[in-house]
Design a protein around this motif. Structure first.
Motif, mmCIF file in Angstrom:
data_model
loop_
_atom_site.group_PDB
_atom_site.id
_atom_site.type_symbol
_atom_site.label_atom_id
_atom_site.label_comp_id
_atom_site.label_asym_id
_atom_site.label_seq_id
_atom_site.Cartn_x
_atom_site.Cartn_y
_atom_site.Cartn_z
ATOM 1 N N VAL A 237 0.843 -1.206 0.000
ATOM 2 C CA VAL A 237 0.000 0.000 0.000
ATOM 3 C C VAL A 237 0.877 1.255 0.000
ATOM 4 C CG1 VAL A 237 -1.630 1.295 1.469
ATOM 5 C CG2 VAL A 237 -1.961 -1.160 1.067
ATOM 6 N N PHE A 238 0.483 2.224 -0.829
ATOM 7 C CA PHE A 238 1.181 3.520 -0.878
ATOM 8 C C PHE A 238 0.174 4.616 -0.542
ATOM 9 C CE2 PHE A 238 3.725 0.806 -3.573
ATOM 10 C CZ PHE A 238 5.027 1.180 -3.278
ATOM 11 N N SER A 239 0.506 5.440 0.450
ATOM 12 C CA SER A 239 -0.430 6.495 0.839
ATOM 13 C C SER A 239 0.332 7.777 1.149
ATOM 14 C CB SER A 239 -1.258 6.045 2.044
ATOM 15 O OG SER A 239 -0.408 5.750 3.128
ATOM 16 N N ILE B 5 -0.836 10.522 -9.048
ATOM 17 C CA ILE B 5 -0.024 9.313 -8.797
ATOM 18 C C ILE B 5 -0.870 8.199 -8.177
ATOM 19 C CG2 ILE B 5 2.259 10.397 -8.659
ATOM 20 C CD1 ILE B 5 1.911 10.481 -5.584
ATOM 21 N N SER B 6 -2.183 8.432 -8.092
ATOM 22 C CA SER B 6 -3.135 7.416 -7.617
ATOM 23 C C SER B 6 -2.661 6.674 -6.359
ATOM 24 C CB SER B 6 -3.404 6.383 -8.719
ATOM 25 O OG SER B 6 -3.846 7.020 -9.877
ATOM 26 N N PRO B 7 -2.511 7.393 -5.245
ATOM 27 C CA PRO B 7 -2.178 6.675 -4.009
ATOM 28 C C PRO B 7 -3.372 5.813 -3.587
ATOM 29 C CG PRO B 7 -2.803 8.940 -3.510
ATOM 30 C CD PRO B 7 -2.790 8.823 -5.017
ATOM 31 N N ASP B 8 -3.117 4.834 -2.730
ATOM 32 C CA ASP B 8 -4.238 4.002 -2.265
ATOM 33 C C ASP B 8 -5.176 4.806 -1.385
ATOM 34 O OD1 ASP B 8 -3.651 1.363 -3.425
ATOM 35 O OD2 ASP B 8 -1.759 1.704 -2.399
ATOM 36 N N PHE B 9 -4.619 5.767 -0.652
ATOM 37 C CA PHE B 9 -5.459 6.715 0.080
ATOM 38 C C PHE B 9 -4.622 7.920 0.473
ATOM 39 C CE2 PHE B 9 -3.772 3.956 3.466
ATOM 40 C CZ PHE B 9 -3.403 4.856 4.467
ATOM 41 N N VAL B 10 -5.306 8.998 0.826
ATOM 42 C CA VAL B 10 -4.623 10.122 1.475
ATOM 43 C C VAL B 10 -5.169 10.212 2.892
ATOM 44 C CG1 VAL B 10 -4.095 11.504 -0.575
ATOM 45 C CG2 VAL B 10 -6.305 11.804 0.545
ATOM 46 N N PHE C 97 -11.281 14.886 -6.292
ATOM 47 C CA PHE C 97 -10.170 14.118 -6.867
ATOM 48 C C PHE C 97 -10.363 12.603 -6.765
ATOM 49 C CE2 PHE C 97 -8.358 18.253 -5.657
ATOM 50 C CZ PHE C 97 -7.992 18.675 -6.930
ATOM 51 N N ASP C 98 -11.532 12.181 -6.266
ATOM 52 C CA ASP C 98 -11.846 10.759 -6.227
ATOM 53 C C ASP C 98 -10.805 9.949 -5.443
ATOM 54 O OD1 ASP C 98 -13.714 8.867 -6.864
ATOM 55 O OD2 ASP C 98 -12.659 8.196 -8.662
ATOM 56 N N LEU C 99 -10.261 10.581 -4.401
ATOM 57 C CA LEU C 99 -9.250 9.897 -3.584
ATOM 58 C C LEU C 99 -9.910 9.287 -2.354
ATOM 59 C CD1 LEU C 99 -6.531 12.693 -3.693
ATOM 60 C CD2 LEU C 99 -6.196 10.350 -4.514
ATOM 61 N N GLU C 100 -9.556 8.065 -2.044
ATOM 62 C CA GLU C 100 -9.998 7.506 -0.762
ATOM 63 C C GLU C 100 -9.299 8.294 0.344
ATOM 64 O OE1 GLU C 100 -12.139 5.553 1.888
ATOM 65 O OE2 GLU C 100 -12.382 5.504 -0.282
#
Ligand code: FAD
Length: 285
Positions: free
Chosen positions: A15-17, A42-47, A72-75
């Motif tokens: 996982v990258f966040s 960079i489409s992280p798994d979440f912020v 930004f459609d970020l989890e």
């Protein structure tokens, strides 16, 4: 769009966040939006969105969560602290987040300042237990300290206290920043030996300037290994050179962590979306 507990992510991948903080008193939302825009690329798994020291960042934490998710459609994971938090306020904020479609909370005690007050929760495990009881559907994250928390009498005592968080329902840990991978792996061995098996993301902060890092380590107690101290003394006076050396060091550190089997990497971005993009662009597989 992901709408699951972050702990589920580790079943499939590393996982990258990225951590982002809300505008400070003197800052603007535009800067945060600019950082989120680059980070979304960079489409992280979440912020994860921090909560201001002293627990004063409540509403802006959820405002930034909304922007991250809706624009930004970020989890997103919202940081909650015990400091200045009552059970009633916590219940209300959980309801607000739930309506926004945000369902992961990082439960923390909070940094203590002279304005900090404690009401219904003294330690992160108490806040975590409350969130778990109120919102069993939420994902619950907690903090951990590869070199021990600064107030803990020993690293073993700190890990014993960490067990309270796990028992309260925390199922994903994010580590304090550290610069020495050997310390992280030794900590992981201790956790696993004590039966704490939840995924742990390694917290990495690229050193971008010497004074910022001296301030951070004086607060959190992370040690600076010889190699990094040498880079700071060589390049600390030159902003561009320090930044390049700091990013190279962070990338090498992450490569070592991935090679050693770390569950995930959490980047303390200091709202430098460009730095997050460069680091993850270089190390992500
Ligand atoms: P706790 O788990 O409560 O631990 C604090 C100390 O008490 C430790 O020494 C521990 O050993 C001990 N302890 C724990 N539980 C018990 C217990 N039940 N009984 C007795 N002793 C106990 N701060 C902010 O203000 N805002 C943020 O957004 C924020 N984000 C963070 C994100 C991460 C990933 C990390 C690692 C830290 C963050 N912090 C933030 C800093 C954090 O609030 C501080 O490090 C704080 O001093 C400790 O928080 P904690 O949740 O680990 O506390």
């Amino acid at each position: 769009m992901l709408t699951m507990r972050t702990s589920e992510l580790f079943k499939k991948k590393t996982v990258f966040s990225v951590e982002v903080f809300p505008p400070k008193k003197t800052g603007t939302m535009e800067n945060v939006i600019r950082a989120l825009r680059i980070i979304s690329g960079i489409s992280p798994d979440f912020v994860s969105i921090t909560c201001g020291a002293g627990g004063s960042g409540g509403s802006s934490t959820s405002d930034v969560c909304s922007v991250a998710k809706d624009a930004f459609d970020l989890e997103t994971v919202a940081h909650f602290t015990c400091v200045n938090m009552t059970a009633e306020k916590c219940r209300e904020e959980l309801e607000i987040l739930s309506r926004k479609g945000i369902s992961n909370i990082l439960a923390l005690r909070g940094d203590i300042t002279d304005k900090s007050k404690f009401y219904d929760f003294m330690h992160a495990d108490e806040l975590a237990a409350f969130v778990r009881a109120e919102r069993p559907e939420f994902g619950l994250l907690g903090a951990c300290y590869p070199e021990g928390h600064v107030q803990a009498p020993s690293i073993d005592a700190d890990i014993d206290n960490l067990r309270f968080k796990i028992d309260a329902g925390v199922d994903h840990l994010i580590s304090q920043l550290f610069f020495d991978n050997a310390k992280f792996f030794s900590f992981m061995d201790k956790l696993r030996a004590k039966g704490i098996t939840v995924p742990v993301e390694a917290g990495i902060m690229p050193v971008l300037n010497a004074s910022q890092i001296k301030r951070m380590v004086s607060m959190c107690g992370s040690s600076i290994p010889y190699e990094l101290a040498r880079l700071i003394s060589l390049y600390g006076e030159n902003a561009a050179d320090m930044e390049k050396a700091g990013i190279d060091y962070a990338c090498a550190q992450i490569e070592g962590l991935l090679a050693g089997g770390a569950d995930g990497i959490h980047l303390y971005s200091m709202n430098r979306g460009d730095v997050a993009a460069e680091v993850f662009g270089r190390v992500r597989r």
